[in-house]
Design a protein around this motif. Structure first.
Motif, PDB file in Angstrom:
ATOM      1  N   PRO A  15       0.844  -1.205   0.000  1.00 19.31           N
ATOM      2  CA  PRO A  15       0.000   0.000   0.000  1.00 19.31           C
ATOM      3  C   PRO A  15       0.876   1.251   0.000  1.00 19.31           C
ATOM      4  O   PRO A  15       1.968   1.264   0.555  1.00 19.31           O
ATOM      5  CB  PRO A  15      -0.804  -0.110   1.286  1.00 19.31           C
ATOM      6  N   THR A  16       0.381   2.278  -0.624  1.00 15.65           N
ATOM      7  CA  THR A  16       1.128   3.520  -0.734  1.00 15.65           C
ATOM      8  C   THR A  16       0.895   4.398   0.481  1.00 15.65           C
ATOM      9  O   THR A  16      -0.230   4.501   0.956  1.00 15.65           O
ATOM     10  CB  THR A  16       0.658   4.285  -1.980  1.00 15.65           C
ATOM     11  N   PRO A  17       1.943   5.062   0.959  1.00 11.37           N
ATOM     12  CA  PRO A  17       1.739   6.003   2.064  1.00 11.37           C
ATOM     13  C   PRO A  17       0.942   7.214   1.575  1.00 11.37           C
ATOM     14  O   PRO A  17       0.862   7.460   0.376  1.00 11.37           O
ATOM     15  CB  PRO A  17       3.170   6.401   2.457  1.00 11.37           C
ATOM     16  N   ASN A  44       2.414  22.876 -12.242  1.00  9.10           N
ATOM     17  CA  ASN A  44       1.185  23.426 -12.821  1.00  9.10           C
ATOM     18  C   ASN A  44      -0.058  23.129 -11.986  1.00  9.10           C
ATOM     19  O   ASN A  44      -1.155  23.531 -12.359  1.00  9.10           O
ATOM     20  CB  ASN A  44       0.987  22.906 -14.244  1.00  9.10           C
ATOM     21  N   GLY A  45       0.107  22.407 -10.867  1.00  6.86           N
ATOM     22  CA  GLY A  45      -1.005  22.154  -9.966  1.00  6.86           C
ATOM     23  C   GLY A  45      -1.893  20.984 -10.361  1.00  6.86           C
ATOM     24  O   GLY A  45      -2.971  20.810  -9.804  1.00  6.86           O
ATOM     25  N   TYR A  46      -1.465  20.155 -11.314  1.00  7.17           N
ATOM     26  CA  TYR A  46      -2.256  18.991 -11.722  1.00  7.17           C
ATOM     27  C   TYR A  46      -2.213  17.882 -10.684  1.00  7.17           C
ATOM     28  O   TYR A  46      -3.128  17.069 -10.599  1.00  7.17           O
ATOM     29  CB  TYR A  46      -1.765  18.428 -13.057  1.00  7.17           C
ATOM     30  N   ILE A  47      -1.128  17.843  -9.910  1.00  7.02           N
ATOM     31  CA  ILE A  47      -0.950  16.829  -8.868  1.00  7.02           C
ATOM     32  C   ILE A  47      -0.848  17.557  -7.537  1.00  7.02           C
ATOM     33  O   ILE A  47      -0.027  18.477  -7.396  1.00  7.02           O
ATOM     34  CB  ILE A  47       0.314  15.985  -9.118  1.00  7.02           C
ATOM     35  N   PRO A  48      -1.681  17.186  -6.539  1.00  9.18           N
ATOM     36  CA  PRO A  48      -1.622  17.878  -5.248  1.00  9.18           C
ATOM     37  C   PRO A  48      -0.300  17.605  -4.534  1.00  9.18           C
ATOM     38  O   PRO A  48       0.146  16.463  -4.450  1.00  9.18           O
ATOM     39  CB  PRO A  48      -2.809  17.303  -4.465  1.00  9.18           C
ATOM     40  N   SER A  49       0.315  18.672  -4.081  1.00 10.54           N
ATOM     41  CA  SER A  49       1.603  18.525  -3.409  1.00 10.54           C
ATOM     42  C   SER A  49       1.713  19.562  -2.294  1.00 10.54           C
ATOM     43  O   SER A  49       0.918  20.501  -2.208  1.00 10.54           O
ATOM     44  CB  SER A  49       2.744  18.704  -4.409  1.00 10.54           C
ATOM     45  N   HIS A  50       2.719  19.372  -1.466  1.00 13.78           N
ATOM     46  CA  HIS A  50       2.959  20.287  -0.344  1.00 13.78           C
ATOM     47  C   HIS A  50       4.460  20.309  -0.084  1.00 13.78           C
ATOM     48  O   HIS A  50       5.122  19.271  -0.115  1.00 13.78           O
ATOM     49  CB  HIS A  50       2.210  19.803   0.901  1.00 13.78           C
ATOM     50  N   VAL A  60      -0.577  11.745  -2.149  1.00 13.49           N
ATOM     51  CA  VAL A  60      -1.148  10.604  -2.869  1.00 13.49           C
ATOM     52  C   VAL A  60      -2.581  10.336  -2.410  1.00 13.49           C
ATOM     53  O   VAL A  60      -3.446  10.000  -3.222  1.00 13.49           O
ATOM     54  CB  VAL A  60      -0.261   9.340  -2.692  1.00 13.49           C
ATOM     55  N   ALA A  61      -2.849  10.511  -1.123  1.00 12.92           N
ATOM     56  CA  ALA A  61      -4.198  10.269  -0.603  1.00 12.92           C
ATOM     57  C   ALA A  61      -5.199  11.221  -1.246  1.00 12.92           C
ATOM     58  O   ALA A  61      -6.278  10.800  -1.682  1.00 12.92           O
ATOM     59  CB  ALA A  61      -4.213  10.438   0.921  1.00 12.92           C
ATOM     60  N   LEU A  62      -4.859  12.510  -1.349  1.00 17.08           N
ATOM     61  CA  LEU A  62      -5.757  13.481  -1.963  1.00 17.08           C
ATOM     62  C   LEU A  62      -5.904  13.221  -3.465  1.00 17.08           C
ATOM     63  O   LEU A  62      -7.004  13.297  -4.007  1.00 17.08           O
ATOM     64  CB  LEU A  62      -5.254  14.910  -1.727  1.00 17.08           C
ATOM     65  N   LEU A  63      -4.816  12.886  -4.131  1.00 15.80           N
ATOM     66  CA  LEU A  63      -4.878  12.571  -5.562  1.00 15.80           C
ATOM     67  C   LEU A  63      -5.798  11.386  -5.809  1.00 15.80           C
ATOM     68  O   LEU A  63      -6.643  11.418  -6.712  1.00 15.80           O
ATOM     69  CB  LEU A  63      -3.476  12.278  -6.106  1.00 15.80           C
ATOM     70  N   THR A  64      -5.679  10.352  -4.990  1.00 13.40           N
ATOM     71  CA  THR A  64      -6.542   9.176  -5.120  1.00 13.40           C
ATOM     72  C   THR A  64      -7.997   9.557  -4.914  1.00 13.40           C
ATOM     73  O   THR A  64      -8.874   9.146  -5.692  1.00 13.40           O
ATOM     74  CB  THR A  64      -6.127   8.098  -4.100  1.00 13.40           C
ATOM     75  N   GLN A  65      -8.275  10.366  -3.897  1.00 19.60           N
ATOM     76  CA  GLN A  65      -9.644  10.815  -3.630  1.00 19.60           C
ATOM     77  C   GLN A  65     -10.192  11.608  -4.815  1.00 19.60           C
ATOM     78  O   GLN A  65     -11.325  11.389  -5.242  1.00 19.60           O
ATOM     79  CB  GLN A  65      -9.671  11.673  -2.366  1.00 19.60           C
ATOM     80  N   LEU A  67      -9.301  11.454  -7.958  1.00 20.35           N
ATOM     81  CA  LEU A  67      -9.517  10.565  -9.099  1.00 20.35           C
ATOM     82  C   LEU A  67     -10.766   9.709  -8.909  1.00 20.35           C
ATOM     83  O   LEU A  67     -11.522   9.481  -9.862  1.00 20.35           O
ATOM     84  CB  LEU A  67      -8.285   9.681  -9.329  1.00 20.35           C
ATOM     85  N   LEU A  68     -10.993   9.246  -7.685  1.00 23.32           N
ATOM     86  CA  LEU A  68     -12.202   8.442  -7.415  1.00 23.32           C
ATOM     87  C   LEU A  68     -13.454   9.292  -7.567  1.00 23.32           C
ATOM     88  O   LEU A  68     -14.465   8.818  -8.090  1.00 23.32           O
ATOM     89  CB  LEU A  68     -12.137   7.825  -6.019  1.00 23.32           C
ATOM     90  N   GLU A  69     -13.405  10.553  -7.125  1.00 22.91           N
ATOM     91  CA  GLU A  69     -14.562  11.441  -7.276  1.00 22.91           C
ATOM     92  C   GLU A  69     -14.848  11.695  -8.757  1.00 22.91           C
ATOM     93  O   GLU A  69     -16.002  11.751  -9.168  1.00 22.91           O
ATOM     94  CB  GLU A  69     -14.317  12.760  -6.553  1.00 22.91           C
ATOM     95  N   LYS A  70     -13.808  11.837  -9.565  1.00 22.58           N
ATOM     96  CA  LYS A  70     -14.000  12.028 -11.003  1.00 22.58           C
ATOM     97  C   LYS A  70     -14.673  10.818 -11.634  1.00 22.58           C
ATOM     98  O   LYS A  70     -15.475  10.960 -12.542  1.00 22.58           O
ATOM     99  CB  LYS A  70     -12.644  12.269 -11.696  1.00 22.58           C
ATOM    100  N   GLU A  71     -14.316   9.624 -11.167  1.00 20.60           N
ATOM    101  CA  GLU A  71     -14.920   8.394 -11.683  1.00 20.60           C
ATOM    102  C   GLU A  71     -16.422   8.424 -11.479  1.00 20.60           C
ATOM    103  O   GLU A  71     -17.192   8.051 -12.346  1.00 20.60           O
ATOM    104  CB  GLU A  71     -14.363   7.170 -10.963  1.00 20.60           C
TER     105      GLU A  71
END
Length: 74
Positions: A15-17, A44-50, A60-65, A67-71
């Protein structure tokens, strides 16, 4: 595609952290040969980062969320 054909290692199945350093994220998504593209996505802000100190971490957790919402919306 068969699991044997994908060339996944046991490390690739872990599993990914929730956050990853951006270069490790690029390696994880199999973009190791094209880190500049991943850095552009982050810049460019396409991938959430800090930024944590001098390190840029991909959320990664926010990106996954996201992507799932887009689905569900598609």
């Amino acid at each position: 595609m068969d699991l044997e054909e994908s060339n996944l290692t046991p490390k690739g199945l872990l599993p990914t952290p929730p956050v990853l350093p951006w270069r490790e994220f690029a390696d994880w998504i199999r973009m190791a040969d094209d880190h500049n593209t991943v850095w552009g996505w982050i810049r460019n802000g396409y991938i959430p980062s800090h930024k944590v100190g001098k390190h840029v971490m991909v959320n990664v957790a926010l990106l996954t969320q996201q992507l799932l919402e887009k689905e569900w919306l598609a």
